[in-house]
Design a protein around this motif. Sequence first.
Motif, PDB file in Angstrom:
ATOM      1  N   PRO A  41     -22.777 -71.315  46.539  1.00 49.12           N
ATOM      2  CA  PRO A  41     -21.557 -71.122  47.329  1.00 49.12           C
ATOM      3  C   PRO A  41     -21.672 -71.844  48.658  1.00 49.12           C
ATOM      4  N   ARG A  42     -20.564 -72.356  49.148  1.00 48.24           N
ATOM      5  CA  ARG A  42     -20.556 -73.092  50.410  1.00 48.24           C
ATOM      6  C   ARG A  42     -19.599 -72.433  51.399  1.00 48.24           C
ATOM      7  N   ALA A  43     -19.871 -72.643  52.672  1.00 45.97           N
ATOM      8  CA  ALA A  43     -18.996 -72.122  53.718  1.00 45.97           C
ATOM      9  C   ALA A  43     -17.744 -72.988  53.824  1.00 45.97           C
ATOM     10  N   HIS A  44     -16.653 -72.366  54.221  1.00 48.16           N
ATOM     11  CA  HIS A  44     -15.398 -73.083  54.432  1.00 48.16           C
ATOM     12  C   HIS A  44     -15.274 -73.420  55.911  1.00 48.16           C
ATOM     13  N   PRO A  45     -15.076 -74.705  56.245  1.00 46.92           N
ATOM     14  CA  PRO A  45     -15.016 -75.092  57.652  1.00 46.92           C
ATOM     15  C   PRO A  45     -13.661 -74.822  58.295  1.00 46.92           C
ATOM     16  N   VAL A  46     -13.695 -74.569  59.588  1.00 47.66           N
ATOM     17  CA  VAL A  46     -12.495 -74.404  60.401  1.00 47.66           C
ATOM     18  C   VAL A  46     -12.670 -75.316  61.607  1.00 47.66           C
ATOM     19  N   LEU A  47     -11.790 -76.286  61.769  1.00 48.59           N
ATOM     20  CA  LEU A  47     -11.908 -77.226  62.880  1.00 48.59           C
ATOM     21  C   LEU A  47     -11.506 -76.523  64.178  1.00 48.59           C
ATOM     22  N   LEU A  48     -12.484 -76.345  65.054  1.00 49.55           N
ATOM     23  CA  LEU A  48     -12.206 -75.570  66.273  1.00 49.55           C
ATOM     24  C   LEU A  48     -13.288 -75.781  67.328  1.00 49.55           C
ATOM     25  N   ASP A  49     -12.851 -76.137  68.526  1.00 47.76           N
ATOM     26  CA  ASP A  49     -13.709 -76.136  69.702  1.00 47.76           C
ATOM     27  C   ASP A  49     -13.339 -74.869  70.471  1.00 47.76           C
ATOM     28  N   VAL A  50     -14.265 -73.949  70.611  1.00 50.38           N
ATOM     29  CA  VAL A  50     -13.950 -72.641  71.205  1.00 50.38           C
ATOM     30  C   VAL A  50     -13.533 -72.748  72.662  1.00 50.38           C
ATOM     31  N   SER A  51     -13.753 -73.903  73.292  1.00 53.74           N
ATOM     32  CA  SER A  51     -13.375 -74.075  74.691  1.00 53.74           C
ATOM     33  C   SER A  51     -12.008 -74.747  74.845  1.00 53.74           C
ATOM     34  N   ASN A  52     -11.342 -74.995  73.717  1.00 57.80           N
ATOM     35  CA  ASN A  52     -10.074 -75.735  73.740  1.00 57.80           C
ATOM     36  C   ASN A  52      -8.915 -74.880  73.221  1.00 57.80           C
ATOM     37  N   ASP A  53      -7.997 -74.519  74.117  1.00 50.59           N
ATOM     38  CA  ASP A  53      -6.841 -73.711  73.726  1.00 50.59           C
ATOM     39  C   ASP A  53      -5.967 -74.403  72.687  1.00 50.59           C
ATOM     40  N   HIS A  90      -6.724 -75.929  70.112  1.00 53.43           N
ATOM     41  CA  HIS A  90      -7.224 -75.817  68.740  1.00 53.43           C
ATOM     42  C   HIS A  90      -6.910 -74.462  68.091  1.00 53.43           C
ATOM     43  N   ILE A  91      -6.538 -73.497  68.919  1.00 53.28           N
ATOM     44  CA  ILE A  91      -6.441 -72.123  68.432  1.00 53.28           C
ATOM     45  C   ILE A  91      -5.384 -71.929  67.352  1.00 53.28           C
ATOM     46  N   SER A  92      -4.182 -72.410  67.585  1.00 52.81           N
ATOM     47  CA  SER A  92      -3.082 -72.170  66.647  1.00 52.81           C
ATOM     48  C   SER A  92      -3.395 -72.683  65.242  1.00 52.81           C
ATOM     49  N   SER A  93      -3.868 -73.929  65.144  1.00 53.21           N
ATOM     50  CA  SER A  93      -4.166 -74.502  63.827  1.00 53.21           C
ATOM     51  C   SER A  93      -5.355 -73.798  63.182  1.00 53.21           C
ATOM     52  N   ALA A  94      -6.318 -73.351  64.001  1.00 51.78           N
ATOM     53  CA  ALA A  94      -7.490 -72.658  63.454  1.00 51.78           C
ATOM     54  C   ALA A  94      -7.097 -71.304  62.874  1.00 51.78           C
ATOM     55  N   VAL A  95      -6.224 -70.589  63.560  1.00 47.96           N
ATOM     56  CA  VAL A  95      -5.760 -69.297  63.056  1.00 47.96           C
ATOM     57  C   VAL A  95      -5.003 -69.493  61.745  1.00 47.96           C
ATOM     58  N   GLU A  96      -4.159 -70.513  61.684  1.00 45.34           N
ATOM     59  CA  GLU A  96      -3.417 -70.805  60.461  1.00 45.34           C
ATOM     60  C   GLU A  96      -4.365 -71.150  59.315  1.00 45.34           C
ATOM     61  N   ARG A  97      -5.408 -71.873  59.634  1.00 46.48           N
ATOM     62  CA  ARG A  97      -6.402 -72.251  58.614  1.00 46.48           C
ATOM     63  C   ARG A  97      -7.081 -71.006  58.042  1.00 46.48           C
ATOM     64  N   VAL A 137     -18.665 -67.944  77.650  1.00 45.44           N
ATOM     65  CA  VAL A 137     -18.012 -66.729  78.160  1.00 45.44           C
ATOM     66  C   VAL A 137     -16.525 -66.713  77.804  1.00 45.44           C
ATOM     67  N   VAL A 138     -15.783 -67.689  78.344  1.00 46.27           N
ATOM     68  CA  VAL A 138     -14.346 -67.727  78.068  1.00 46.27           C
ATOM     69  C   VAL A 138     -14.087 -67.978  76.585  1.00 46.27           C
ATOM     70  N   GLY A 139     -14.946 -68.780  75.956  1.00 51.41           N
ATOM     71  CA  GLY A 139     -14.772 -69.065  74.535  1.00 51.41           C
ATOM     72  C   GLY A 139     -14.833 -67.819  73.675  1.00 51.41           C
ATOM     73  N   VAL A 140     -15.739 -66.886  74.019  1.00 50.53           N
ATOM     74  CA  VAL A 140     -15.855 -65.632  73.271  1.00 50.53           C
ATOM     75  C   VAL A 140     -14.558 -64.829  73.387  1.00 50.53           C
ATOM     76  N   ALA A 141     -14.021 -64.756  74.610  1.00 46.77           N
ATOM     77  CA  ALA A 141     -12.767 -64.020  74.820  1.00 46.77           C
ATOM     78  C   ALA A 141     -11.610 -64.692  74.091  1.00 46.77           C
ATOM     79  N   ARG A 142     -11.601 -66.024  74.129  1.00 49.83           N
ATOM     80  CA  ARG A 142     -10.520 -66.784  73.483  1.00 49.83           C
ATOM     81  C   ARG A 142     -10.512 -66.534  71.967  1.00 49.83           C
ATOM     82  N   ILE A 143     -11.673 -66.596  71.344  1.00 50.19           N
ATOM     83  CA  ILE A 143     -11.772 -66.411  69.895  1.00 50.19           C
ATOM     84  C   ILE A 143     -11.443 -64.976  69.503  1.00 50.19           C
ATOM     85  N   THR A 144     -11.979 -64.031  70.248  1.00 50.02           N
ATOM     86  CA  THR A 144     -11.731 -62.625  69.935  1.00 50.02           C
ATOM     87  C   THR A 144     -10.247 -62.301  70.036  1.00 50.02           C
TER      88      THR A 144
END
Length: 214
Positions: A93-105, A107-114, A170-177
Amino acid sequence: MSDISLSTTVGVVAASAVLVLLSRSRSGGRSSPAHSPPSSAVLITGGGRGIGKSCADRLLSLGYRVFVTVRKESQYAEMEADAKGDAGAGSSPRAHPVLLDVSNDDHISSAVERVQSLLKSLDCKLVAIVNNAGINPEGDEMSEAYADGGTPKNFLANPSVATRVLATNVVGVARITRAFLPLVADGGWIINSRKGRSVSCVLREQQVCPGGSE
């Protein structure tokens, strides 16, 4: 111990912590069934290499669905091709990738949709987020200096380096959560992992439990 073996060891420890949390009671202290791996997914930031990858590999070996964030499009394309090709008999089994830089706002919308799309197509629920992504530029420079038999330079950090570290660690953790919390199943977990040390909060009815740190 080499950096690779250390990452593997710490990654297995992190995966074990995830498994312990997922098997714990999820309602009012009463016993409840653990999440079933085939129908459960874990999102790991920075899961394309190092500790995050080792954690992902361990969870995959136990039957969990795993989504990992990566910053480079080339790595995303390679991992996506691998994930699509793992349906063959006897394949791992392989992991499914999600294109996302946690420091970049941006990227969030497309990552959530993915992630929403993956959850639907794989018929599973998101039971944990592992905030693993982090950077340590000065630490990396020190490690390289020691590896080459030298001595690290003694200097104060450039403010720009500190800004990058805070934006990711720090901010990246809050952004992702904040972004992915609505997708987490009741009783799921947010796990903030730093070099094998984890702080976690149980989620109940899509709310972070007050005083839930462990």
